[in-house]
Design an enzyme around this catalytic site. Structure first.
Site, PDB file in Angstrom:
ATOM      1  N   LEU A  92      -7.443 -34.945  95.245  1.00 42.44           N
ATOM      2  CA  LEU A  92      -7.802 -34.137  96.423  1.00 42.44           C
ATOM      3  C   LEU A  92      -9.250 -33.664  96.350  1.00 42.44           C
ATOM      4  O   LEU A  92      -9.705 -32.934  97.221  1.00 42.44           O
ATOM      5  CB  LEU A  92      -6.867 -32.928  96.521  1.00 42.44           C
TER       6      LEU A  92
ATOM      7  N   LYS B 224     -11.813 -38.670  80.600  1.00 46.05           N
ATOM      8  CA  LYS B 224     -12.608 -37.472  80.277  1.00 46.05           C
ATOM      9  C   LYS B 224     -13.257 -37.533  78.895  1.00 46.05           C
ATOM     10  O   LYS B 224     -14.278 -36.905  78.657  1.00 46.05           O
ATOM     11  CB  LYS B 224     -11.746 -36.215  80.393  1.00 46.05           C
TER      12      LYS B 224
ATOM     13  N   VAL C 186       0.159 -26.369  85.148  1.00 42.11           N
ATOM     14  CA  VAL C 186      -1.124 -26.994  85.488  1.00 42.11           C
ATOM     15  C   VAL C 186      -0.952 -27.884  86.738  1.00 42.11           C
ATOM     16  O   VAL C 186      -1.875 -28.080  87.513  1.00 42.11           O
ATOM     17  CB  VAL C 186      -1.647 -27.813  84.277  1.00 42.11           C
TER      18      VAL C 186
END
Ligand code: ATR
Length: 264
Positions: free
Chosen positions: A15, A65, A208
């Site tokens: 999003l 990441k 989360v």
């Protein structure tokens, strides 16, 4: 026109474009933000486009990441500590990796007026986001952080990285004030098999995950009479910090923004 991206795999669910493009328009910034699915062997080339300024910056999501780190020139202190980068900026000729998940979580918790100081925290999971949670919880002066993960090796690895944390085997339920679901269980309506006999009331259940809005984990917390919160504000505030780094402007966080990200 400046160009920003979020890279990941899968990426369809992201999003971030919705949020960043809304803020870009609201702040009259001539830029666009898109999502792009990459394979691992495409990361290097993609990041090079930031170095030669074809692209102006990017966010990084699961599972890249850590994988982007070798291609960067510098890391912020927090990205270095977490060994996790979710925002890449171009600064004075260098590619700089930042971690805004840490301040995202911290800002989200602060905005709820929950005080982590002196609280006992139990984290379910040991995946990519957990180092960021641990760093934020330490900054907020949690008294104790315990990790439990299905694969105990991953929890033990975290203990090497952060020697102050405790680990317990999966299924064990030590005493806590705040419990955080950092597993992927709940994304597809799964239930986490928790021993609830000693939990009681007055605790804080934090997930989360923010899609679905209320996972079975949060439903359980509520049923037991506890405060609950999903990861939507954390998502918004990590984006807030990335936006500030790239554009030097603090975007608005309002009811309208929360609604913008509603799916249920
Ligand atoms: P990664 O582990 O690759 O960083 P992640 O999405 O960041 O991926 O993390 C997924 C987390 O959800 C992990 O803690 C994972 O536990 P394992 O380390 O044992 O894989 C947890 N998880 C996923 N499916 C699970 C399941 N069915 N039961 C318990 N934990 C689960």
């Amino acid at each position: 026109m400046k160009k920003y991206f979020v890279i990941g795999n899968p990426i369809n669910h992201s999003l971030s474009p919705k949020l960043h493009n809304y803020w870009l328009e609201q702040n009259n910034i001539n830029a666009v933000y898109e999502k792009i699915k990459l394979e691992e062997n495409e990361i290097k080339n993609f990041i090079h486009k930031i170095k030669n300024q074809e692209i102006n910056g990017c966010n990084v999501t699961v599972p890249f990441k850590k994988k982007v780190i070798p291609f960067l020139d510098k890391l912020s202190l927090e990205a270095e500590q977490a060994q996790s980068v979710n925002t890449i900026c171009f600064h004075d000729g260098d590619l700089v990796g930042h971690n805004t998940d840490i301040s995202g979580f911290q800002k989200a918790i602060n905005s709820l007026n929950y005080r982590v100081k002196d609280k006992k925290i139990l984290i379910l999971g040991a995946g990519g986001v957990v180092p960021s949670l641990i760093i934020a919880l330490n900054k907020m002066e949690a008294s104790e952080i315990t990790i439990t993960n299905r694969t105990s090796k991953k929890a033990e690895d975290l203990k090497i990285q952060f020697n102050k944390i405790n680990t317990v085997s999966w299924g064990k339920m030590p005493d806590f004030d705040m419990i955080i679901n950092a597993t992927s269980l709940g994304l597809n309506n799964e239930t986490i098999d928790l021993n609830t006999s000693n939990i009681g009331e007055g605790k804080f259940f934090y997930d989360v995950i923010y899609n679905p809005n209320e996972t079975n984990f949060l439903k359980l917390g509520k049923k037991l009479g506890n405060q609950i919160e999903n990861g939507k504000l954390m998502f918004i505030y990590q984006a807030f910090e990335a936006f500030r780094l790239w554009h030097g402007v603090e975007p608005s966080v309002s009811e309208k923004i929360l609604k913008l990200l509603d799916h249920d």
